[in-house]
Design a protein around this motif. Structure first.
Motif, PDB file in Angstrom:
ATOM      1  N   GLU A  55      55.034 116.455  40.814  1.00 60.98           N
ATOM      2  CA  GLU A  55      54.859 117.750  41.479  1.00 60.98           C
ATOM      3  C   GLU A  55      53.569 118.432  41.061  1.00 60.98           C
ATOM      4  O   GLU A  55      52.881 119.033  41.885  1.00 60.98           O
ATOM      5  CB  GLU A  55      56.045 118.674  41.173  1.00 60.98           C
ATOM      6  N   ARG A  56      53.218 118.354  39.779  1.00 62.82           N
ATOM      7  CA  ARG A  56      51.996 119.002  39.309  1.00 62.82           C
ATOM      8  C   ARG A  56      50.768 118.322  39.907  1.00 62.82           C
ATOM      9  O   ARG A  56      49.793 118.982  40.244  1.00 62.82           O
ATOM     10  CB  ARG A  56      51.922 119.001  37.779  1.00 62.82           C
ATOM     11  N   ILE A  57      50.811 117.016  40.054  1.00 62.91           N
ATOM     12  CA  ILE A  57      49.695 116.303  40.686  1.00 62.91           C
ATOM     13  C   ILE A  57      49.569 116.727  42.139  1.00 62.91           C
ATOM     14  O   ILE A  57      48.476 117.035  42.620  1.00 62.91           O
ATOM     15  CB  ILE A  57      49.866 114.775  40.556  1.00 62.91           C
ATOM     16  N   TRP A  58      50.675 116.767  42.882  1.00 65.82           N
ATOM     17  CA  TRP A  58      50.635 117.152  44.287  1.00 65.82           C
ATOM     18  C   TRP A  58      50.180 118.596  44.482  1.00 65.82           C
ATOM     19  O   TRP A  58      49.629 118.940  45.527  1.00 65.82           O
ATOM     20  CB  TRP A  58      51.982 116.927  44.967  1.00 65.82           C
ATOM     21  N   ASN A  59      50.406 119.456  43.496  1.00 72.05           N
ATOM     22  CA  ASN A  59      49.927 120.837  43.608  1.00 72.05           C
ATOM     23  C   ASN A  59      48.408 120.908  43.621  1.00 72.05           C
ATOM     24  O   ASN A  59      47.836 121.884  44.092  1.00 72.05           O
ATOM     25  CB  ASN A  59      50.473 121.707  42.475  1.00 72.05           C
ATOM     26  N   ARG A  60      47.740 119.893  43.136  1.00 76.35           N
ATOM     27  CA  ARG A  60      46.274 119.853  43.132  1.00 76.35           C
ATOM     28  C   ARG A  60      45.692 119.268  44.415  1.00 76.35           C
ATOM     29  O   ARG A  60      44.497 119.293  44.627  1.00 76.35           O
ATOM     30  CB  ARG A  60      45.782 119.043  41.944  1.00 76.35           C
ATOM     31  N   VAL A  61      46.557 118.721  45.260  1.00 73.51           N
ATOM     32  CA  VAL A  61      46.119 118.094  46.514  1.00 73.51           C
ATOM     33  C   VAL A  61      46.261 119.112  47.638  1.00 73.51           C
ATOM     34  O   VAL A  61      47.342 119.637  47.885  1.00 73.51           O
ATOM     35  CB  VAL A  61      46.975 116.838  46.818  1.00 73.51           C
ATOM     36  N   SER A  62      45.171 119.380  48.333  1.00 74.19           N
ATOM     37  CA  SER A  62      45.209 120.385  49.404  1.00 74.19           C
ATOM     38  C   SER A  62      45.566 119.783  50.762  1.00 74.19           C
ATOM     39  O   SER A  62      45.887 120.509  51.696  1.00 74.19           O
ATOM     40  CB  SER A  62      43.863 121.099  49.495  1.00 74.19           C
TER      41      SER A  62
END
Length: 67
Positions: A55-62
């Motif tokens: 989830e934290r990785i996906w939060n960095r993907v726009s």
């Protein structure tokens, strides 16, 4: 964007659901509540950790977000 607190809350709830499911599957597969429960706890600990990182990785993907 989710806050870390929201991410961990989602992860914990999801893992409680997974814990219950895995305990039932483990019980059915092994016939032992202790073994099924141990399997469920290991799975939940690993799943919680991996889900939080995911989830934290996906939060960095726009990509795919409506801004």
């Amino acid at each position: 964007m989710d806050t870390p607190k929201r991410t961990i809350t989602k992860a914990v709830i999801w893992n409680l659901i997974g814990l219950a499911t895995m305990a039932i599957v483990g019980l059915i597969a092994t016939g032992s509540l202790a073994v099924g429960g141990a399997m469920a706890l290991v799975n939940a600990a690993l799943g919680l950790s991996m889900y939080f990182v995911y989830e934290r990785i996906w939060n960095r993907v726009s990509w795919g977000r409506n801004v």
